[in-house]
Design a protein around this motif. Structure first.
Motif, PDB file in Angstrom:
ATOM      1  N   GLY A   1      32.695  16.912  28.838  1.00  0.00           N
ATOM      2  CA  GLY A   1      32.877  15.804  29.828  1.00  0.00           C
ATOM      3  C   GLY A   1      32.639  16.140  31.296  1.00  0.00           C
ATOM      4  N   PHE A   2      33.221  17.573  31.633  1.00  0.00           N
ATOM      5  CA  PHE A   2      33.031  18.371  32.875  1.00  0.00           C
ATOM      6  C   PHE A   2      31.784  18.870  33.285  1.00  0.00           C
ATOM      7  N   THR A   3      30.987  19.229  31.939  1.00  0.00           N
ATOM      8  CA  THR A   3      29.923  20.182  32.193  1.00  0.00           C
ATOM      9  C   THR A   3      28.703  19.437  32.013  1.00  0.00           C
ATOM     10  N   LEU A   4      28.798  18.252  31.216  1.00  0.00           N
ATOM     11  CA  LEU A   4      27.356  17.846  31.053  1.00  0.00           C
ATOM     12  C   LEU A   4      26.557  16.964  31.917  1.00  0.00           C
ATOM     13  N   PRO A   5      27.285  16.459  32.942  1.00  0.00           N
ATOM     14  CA  PRO A   5      26.445  15.726  34.271  1.00  0.00           C
ATOM     15  C   PRO A   5      25.809  16.917  34.883  1.00  0.00           C
ATOM     16  N   SER A   6      26.273  17.955  35.244  1.00  0.00           N
ATOM     17  CA  SER A   6      25.604  18.878  36.078  1.00  0.00           C
ATOM     18  C   SER A   6      24.553  19.711  35.143  1.00  0.00           C
ATOM     19  N   ALA A   7      24.749  19.915  33.984  1.00  0.00           N
ATOM     20  CA  ALA A   7      23.764  20.441  33.275  1.00  0.00           C
ATOM     21  C   ALA A   7      22.426  19.666  33.217  1.00  0.00           C
ATOM     22  N   LEU A   8      22.740  18.389  32.816  1.00  0.00           N
ATOM     23  CA  LEU A   8      21.644  17.449  32.759  1.00  0.00           C
ATOM     24  C   LEU A   8      20.770  17.194  34.034  1.00  0.00           C
ATOM     25  N   LEU A   9      21.564  17.091  35.021  1.00  0.00           N
ATOM     26  CA  LEU A   9      20.912  17.158  36.481  1.00  0.00           C
ATOM     27  C   LEU A   9      20.108  18.478  36.705  1.00  0.00           C
ATOM     28  N   LEU A  10      20.595  19.498  36.526  1.00  0.00           N
ATOM     29  CA  LEU A  10      19.766  20.774  36.628  1.00  0.00           C
ATOM     30  C   LEU A  10      18.648  20.980  35.839  1.00  0.00           C
ATOM     31  N   LEU A  11      18.737  20.314  34.619  1.00  0.00           N
ATOM     32  CA  LEU A  11      17.653  20.345  33.763  1.00  0.00           C
ATOM     33  C   LEU A  11      16.597  19.580  34.067  1.00  0.00           C
ATOM     34  N   MET A  12      16.960  18.498  34.668  1.00  0.00           N
ATOM     35  CA  MET A  12      16.030  17.487  35.202  1.00  0.00           C
ATOM     36  C   MET A  12      15.304  18.157  36.615  1.00  0.00           C
ATOM     37  N   PHE A  13      16.062  18.687  37.077  1.00  0.00           N
ATOM     38  CA  PHE A  13      15.430  19.408  38.391  1.00  0.00           C
ATOM     39  C   PHE A  13      14.616  20.530  37.873  1.00  0.00           C
ATOM     40  N   ALA A  14      14.980  21.286  36.748  1.00  0.00           N
ATOM     41  CA  ALA A  14      14.096  22.085  36.441  1.00  0.00           C
ATOM     42  C   ALA A  14      12.609  21.745  36.095  1.00  0.00           C
ATOM     43  N   GLN A  15      12.743  20.649  35.381  1.00  0.00           N
ATOM     44  CA  GLN A  15      11.603  19.950  34.938  1.00  0.00           C
ATOM     45  C   GLN A  15      10.591  19.436  35.845  1.00  0.00           C
ATOM     46  N   PHE A  16      11.244  19.072  37.015  1.00  0.00           N
ATOM     47  CA  PHE A  16      10.324  18.343  38.142  1.00  0.00           C
ATOM     48  C   PHE A  16       9.973  19.485  39.233  1.00  0.00           C
ATOM     49  N   SER A  17      10.846  20.615  39.139  1.00  0.00           N
ATOM     50  CA  SER A  17      10.364  21.760  40.100  1.00  0.00           C
ATOM     51  C   SER A  17       9.002  22.049  40.129  1.00  0.00           C
ATOM     52  N   ASP A  18       8.246  21.986  39.614  1.00  0.00           N
ATOM     53  CA  ASP A  18       6.881  22.581  39.282  1.00  0.00           C
ATOM     54  C   ASP A  18       5.937  21.773  40.314  1.00  0.00           C
ATOM     55  N   ARG A  19       6.402  20.256  40.338  1.00  0.00           N
ATOM     56  CA  ARG A  19       5.834  19.392  41.373  1.00  0.00           C
ATOM     57  C   ARG A  19       6.003  19.563  42.595  1.00  0.00           C
ATOM     58  N   LEU A  20       7.218  20.588  42.875  1.00  0.00           N
ATOM     59  CA  LEU A  20       7.428  20.902  44.279  1.00  0.00           C
ATOM     60  C   LEU A  20       6.904  22.036  44.925  1.00  0.00           C
ATOM     61  N   ALA A  21       5.453  22.281  44.473  1.00  0.00           N
ATOM     62  CA  ALA A  21       4.846  23.603  44.964  1.00  0.00           C
ATOM     63  C   ALA A  21       4.390  23.366  46.115  1.00  0.00           C
ATOM     64  N   GLY A  22       4.086  22.162  46.711  1.00  0.00           N
ATOM     65  CA  GLY A  22       3.595  22.040  48.013  1.00  0.00           C
ATOM     66  C   GLY A  22       4.585  22.440  49.337  1.00  0.00           C
ATOM     67  N   PRO A  23       4.023  22.426  50.622  1.00  0.00           N
ATOM     68  CA  PRO A  23       4.806  22.727  51.419  1.00  0.00           C
ATOM     69  C   PRO A  23       5.810  22.039  51.683  1.00  0.00           C
ATOM     70  N   LEU A  24       5.745  20.917  51.585  1.00  0.00           N
ATOM     71  CA  LEU A  24       7.038  19.989  51.772  1.00  0.00           C
ATOM     72  C   LEU A  24       8.202  20.195  50.470  1.00  0.00           C
TER      73      LEU A  24
END
Length: 436
Positions: free
Chosen positions: A125-148
């Motif tokens: 219960g304490f770990t799952l929310p943050s782990a899922l959010l960070l996994l989503m960020f990792a999946q999305f981070s390749d799209r943040l390659a531009g300057p912004l």
């Protein structure tokens, strides 16, 4: 509201007979018996534990130091699952052991409230929310390659500087309040920075314990309460042995050439087993585990750490992001699951294995003084992590310095939530990128 569990028996007054209501004194329990003959009253359900910790996992912003305050307010003041002395008894053990202190404390609270199933429910219960959010960020981070996108990630790195600075200040006030312990913390910080080796942590923790025997105050004036567990020292010994055998295997496996997933599990297990202080103090060992061998770039590492500041829950959930990004982004979901499981497992094995023995040791003055020295050393470790890699990796010019200082003021003086300050840092970094 259910009545709080009876977790201890009050010791009799010195020089007098025990109260009539107390059970007669008994011999030390055998290895296969629980550490207390007094049963835990009013135990809760697994569902109750899961919902309580899920709520905290969704709302506990601010890092590991803040988590302890959330836990105290929720389980001591509001739900009355245990009292202040019992809470302090558990917290002392979690600070003494390597691993994530807030997650170990939550696991222990779930264990006392609803047994082993409750302990697992509390952890998930304490770990799952943050782990899922960070996994989503990792999946999305390749799209943040531009300057912004890079500017937004840089804003999260600046947030990390402010959050860790706040943690250093708060821990110094509590764990190094006098001159001897402040000097010990300063010496540890200097030693870590100059050595440039994550393994120096083990040495300085040992030195802190030894120095604590000499300078530490007698923190425990009388025996601490005895926690009533559903298992005894024999089970505890098995858990500690399991921890030791897995650590030996993890230390022996250091190459990823033939078995990358097994090497990843070994690296994250070593990190979780050998980091004292938890939270931000895990940075040097994690960096040594995944950046030094070339599994992950330092830029990705700091980006993930910055993202971890913007989510609630335990800092060790950063392992979900790192596991996904390992091996040029080929880690994926399997890498994230391995990372989270491997980095948390040693700390949970340790705290569950040590609990039956802690009651017998924690009332001794020598143990209290050693704990004081270890806590002061932890302050030094955190201060060293603030400088390297955080400050070096994030603060490049006067504008970065101004954003980090203002974020620190918003966290400390204005008491803004970490998520709001994260938004400020990201927006400020984006504005700087647009202006330039």
């Amino acid at each position: 509201m259910p009545s709080p569990p009876i977790l201890h028996a009050e010791p009799p007054a010195v020089g007098g007979d025990p109260p009539l209501s107390d059970p007669p004194p008994s011999d030390e329990p055998s290895n296969d018996q629980p550490v207390s003959d007094q049963p835990v009253a009013a135990r809760g359900s697994v569902g109750e534990v899961a919902l309580a910790f899920l709520a905290l996992g969704l709302t506990s912003f601010g890092g590991p130091i803040a988590h302890l305050g959330y836990f105290h307010r929720e389980f001591v003041q509001r739900r009355r699952w245990l009292d202040d002395r019992q809470f302090g008894h558990l917290l002392g053990l979690c600070q003494f052991l390597p691993g994530p202190a807030s997650s170990q404390l939550g696991f222990s609270l779930g264990l006392l409230r609803a047994g082993w199933a409750g302990a697992v429910a509390a952890f998930i219960g304490f770990t799952l929310p943050s782990a899922l959010l960070l996994l989503m960020f990792a999946q999305f981070s390749d799209r943040l390659a531009g300057p912004l996108g890079q500017a937004a990630l840089h804003g999260l790195k600046l947030l990390a500087v402010a959050v860790v600075a706040q943690g250093v200040l708060g821990m110094a006030r509590t764990l190094a309040p006098d001159r001897p312990r402040a000097m010990l913390a300063t010496a540890v910080a200097a030693g870590i920075v100059l050595s440039a080796s994550a393994w120096t942590q083990l040495l300085v923790i040992g030195i802190g314990a030894l120095v604590g025997l000499w300078i530490g105050p007698g923190l425990l004036a009388r025996p601490q309460p005895v926690l009533a567990l559903g298992y005894g020292r024999r089970v505890g010994a098995v858990l500690l042995s399991t921890f030791g055998m897995l650590l030996a295997l993890a230390l022996a496996l250091t190459t990823a050439d033939r078995a990358p997933w097994l090497a990843q599990a070994a690296a994250f297990y070593r990190t979780g087993a050998l980091v004292f202080g938890g939270g931000h103090v895990v940075l040097p060992l994690l960096k040594q585990a995944v950046v030094a061998p070339g599994w992950l770039s330092e830029s990705d590492f700091l980006s993930g750490y910055g993202a971890a500041q913007a989510v609630p829950g335990p800092m060790f959930s950063l392992a979900a992001f790192l596991g996904d990004r390992l091996f040029d982004g080929r880690g994926g979901l399997l890498g994230a699951v391995i990372g989270v499981a491997a980095i948390f497992l040693p700390g949970l094995l340790l705290v569950a294995g040590a609990l039956p023995f802690w009651c017998a040791l924690s009332g001794q003055g020598a143990a209290a003084r050693m704990l004081a020295g270890i806590n002061a050393a932890v302050v030094g470790l955190l201060a060293a992590a603030l400088y390297d890699p955080l400050w070096i990796g994030a603060v490049h010019d006067g504008g970065d310095f101004a954003i980090a200082v203002l974020a620190f003021g918003l966290l400390l003086a204005a008491r803004w939530p970490a998520l709001v300050v994260a938004s400020f840092c990201v927006l400020a970094a984006l504005l700087r990128a647009l202006v330039h």
